[in-house]
Design a protein around this motif. Sequence first.
Motif, PDB file in Angstrom:
ATOM      1  N   ALA A   1       0.827  -1.207   0.000  1.00  0.00           N
ATOM      2  CA  ALA A   1       0.000   0.000   0.000  1.00  0.00           C
ATOM      3  C   ALA A   1       0.864   1.261   0.000  1.00  0.00           C
ATOM      4  O   ALA A   1       2.050   1.233   0.341  1.00  0.00           O
ATOM      5  CB  ALA A   1      -0.923   0.005   1.213  1.00  0.00           C
ATOM      6  N   ALA A   2       0.254   2.365  -0.401  1.00  0.00           N
ATOM      7  CA  ALA A   2       0.874   3.683  -0.310  1.00  0.00           C
ATOM      8  C   ALA A   2       0.364   4.363   0.952  1.00  0.00           C
ATOM      9  O   ALA A   2      -0.849   4.394   1.209  1.00  0.00           O
ATOM     10  CB  ALA A   2       0.545   4.532  -1.535  1.00  0.00           C
ATOM     11  N   VAL A   3       1.288   4.911   1.742  1.00  0.00           N
ATOM     12  CA  VAL A   3       0.904   5.473   3.036  1.00  0.00           C
ATOM     13  C   VAL A   3       1.740   6.704   3.356  1.00  0.00           C
ATOM     14  O   VAL A   3       2.944   6.740   3.093  1.00  0.00           O
ATOM     15  CB  VAL A   3       1.039   4.407   4.156  1.00  0.00           C
ATOM     16  CG1 VAL A   3       2.439   3.828   4.199  1.00  0.00           C
ATOM     17  CG2 VAL A   3       0.668   4.991   5.514  1.00  0.00           C
ATOM     18  N   LEU A   4       1.074   7.713   3.910  1.00  0.00           N
ATOM     19  CA  LEU A   4       1.730   8.938   4.368  1.00  0.00           C
ATOM     20  C   LEU A   4       1.613   8.987   5.886  1.00  0.00           C
ATOM     21  O   LEU A   4       0.510   9.008   6.426  1.00  0.00           O
ATOM     22  CB  LEU A   4       1.059  10.162   3.742  1.00  0.00           C
ATOM     23  CG  LEU A   4       1.686  11.529   4.042  1.00  0.00           C
ATOM     24  CD1 LEU A   4       3.098  11.621   3.482  1.00  0.00           C
ATOM     25  CD2 LEU A   4       0.815  12.647   3.465  1.00  0.00           C
ATOM     26  N   LEU A   5       2.754   8.991   6.581  1.00  0.00           N
ATOM     27  CA  LEU A   5       2.775   8.999   8.044  1.00  0.00           C
ATOM     28  C   LEU A   5       2.937  10.420   8.547  1.00  0.00           C
ATOM     29  O   LEU A   5       3.821  11.152   8.085  1.00  0.00           O
ATOM     30  CB  LEU A   5       3.941   8.158   8.580  1.00  0.00           C
ATOM     31  CG  LEU A   5       3.849   6.643   8.537  1.00  0.00           C
ATOM     32  CD1 LEU A   5       3.965   6.134   7.098  1.00  0.00           C
ATOM     33  CD2 LEU A   5       4.967   6.040   9.366  1.00  0.00           C
ATOM     34  N   GLN A   6       2.103  10.795   9.502  1.00  0.00           N
ATOM     35  CA  GLN A   6       2.299  12.085  10.151  1.00  0.00           C
ATOM     36  C   GLN A   6       3.673  12.113  10.828  1.00  0.00           C
ATOM     37  O   GLN A   6       4.108  11.107  11.403  1.00  0.00           O
ATOM     38  CB  GLN A   6       1.198  12.327  11.186  1.00  0.00           C
ATOM     39  CG  GLN A   6       1.322  13.630  11.972  1.00  0.00           C
ATOM     40  CD  GLN A   6       1.194  14.864  11.105  1.00  0.00           C
ATOM     41  OE1 GLN A   6       0.856  14.771   9.942  1.00  0.00           O
ATOM     42  NE2 GLN A   6       1.465  16.023  11.657  1.00  0.00           N
ATOM     43  N   LYS A   7       4.339  13.239  10.735  1.00  0.00           N
ATOM     44  CA  LYS A   7       5.639  13.359  11.413  1.00  0.00           C
ATOM     45  C   LYS A   7       5.408  13.472  12.917  1.00  0.00           C
ATOM     46  O   LYS A   7       4.338  13.880  13.354  1.00  0.00           O
ATOM     47  CB  LYS A   7       6.420  14.560  10.856  1.00  0.00           C
ATOM     48  CG  LYS A   7       5.740  15.936  11.074  1.00  0.00           C
ATOM     49  CD  LYS A   7       5.977  16.472  12.459  1.00  0.00           C
ATOM     50  CE  LYS A   7       5.120  17.670  12.755  1.00  0.00           C
ATOM     51  NZ  LYS A   7       5.099  18.036  14.177  1.00  0.00           N
ATOM     52  N   PRO A   8       6.417  13.130  13.756  1.00  0.00           N
ATOM     53  CA  PRO A   8       7.685  12.526  13.382  1.00  0.00           C
ATOM     54  C   PRO A   8       7.522  11.042  13.097  1.00  0.00           C
ATOM     55  O   PRO A   8       6.446  10.470  13.313  1.00  0.00           O
ATOM     56  CB  PRO A   8       8.551  12.766  14.610  1.00  0.00           C
ATOM     57  CG  PRO A   8       7.586  12.766  15.751  1.00  0.00           C
ATOM     58  CD  PRO A   8       6.334  13.408  15.202  1.00  0.00           C
TER      59      PRO A   8
END
Length: 359
Positions: A107-114
């Motif tokens: 899957a494609a995933v964007l993690l909130q920083k940090p």
Amino acid sequence: MSTEPLPLDVGGLRQAWPRPSRPKPIVVVGSGGIVNDAHLPAYRLANLPVAGVYDLDHDKARAVAAKWDTHAFETLEEAIATPGAVYDLALPPAAHLDVLPKLPDGAAVLLQKPMGRDLDEAGAILKLCRAKHLTAAVNFQLRFSPMLLAVADALERGWFGRLIDVEVHLNLVTPWHLFPFLKGMPRVEIAVHSIHYLDTLRALLGNPVGVHARSMGHPSTDLAQTRTSAIFDFEPGQRITLSINHNHDFGRRFQDASFRIEGTKGAAMLKLGLLLNYPEGEPDELWITSGNSGWTQVPLSGRWFPHAFIGTMSNLQRFAAGEDTRLLTSVEDAWHTMAMAEAAFVSAAQPATEVRTTP
């Protein structure tokens, strides 16, 4: 011969990331303030489809979904089951390792920083993303703001020459009460705020080789740290500094949020307007000079919030679709930003060089 400053043509500087040609539906996991203030406004502005929002607090998820005219998932399993989704994990850093194992492989995933609470956790996240073959990025979005994209473009054009002096200076009041998850965390200021600047410095200068840092709290708050000073060693002859004070509660007059970037041929001054009276903020500003051009203000096409969040999601979707050749804030790259933050915390815990008290 005329000595009048020559005008600098700033109109063609890049300020936005290209959109995906076939955007996939976004599943947002988490519905905190940043989702309302940046994620969902950005996706609406860019016409990126949002399949829905999930949160452990179902009432909060329903309220956010109603505000943004989208769906509130009742369970995480329902959210994850969305066909063809890109996952936006807008979560506190401690929660990433709980949710990532549940995502579909590949899957494609964007993690909130940090990327986790410390470098060990970042390493575990990196290892898990590799094992599951995830196309994973971290939402280090300041480098995607219109003003920083323009600065990066000017740097690539050679307007600054070789960078030799960069200073990040904050002297303002941050409403920490908007981020209740920070209470009790042993690492705060560098880990969740100044890490934006560390990532941006890496984007401009590459990876540093060392750091001297101090980070501390303030009598007005029980948070672990709200003030930071740091000097980073990159290449010989470069002076890269941070001076961060989130506790200047004496009115607007001397509050400041700025980047100063100087090279052998030119310089830039940036005002991070978002941070002044956050979250309403003030307009961002960018001024550039090069050669004998004099200072020219760059008309900006957007702000840090929400426009930079369009960039991180667009880059992720375009990379997953083969439209971009590089995922700028991939977990592979973001690990190095976490290593920079880790080194700063380690340095801050070390004793200073002793000053002699006797001849």
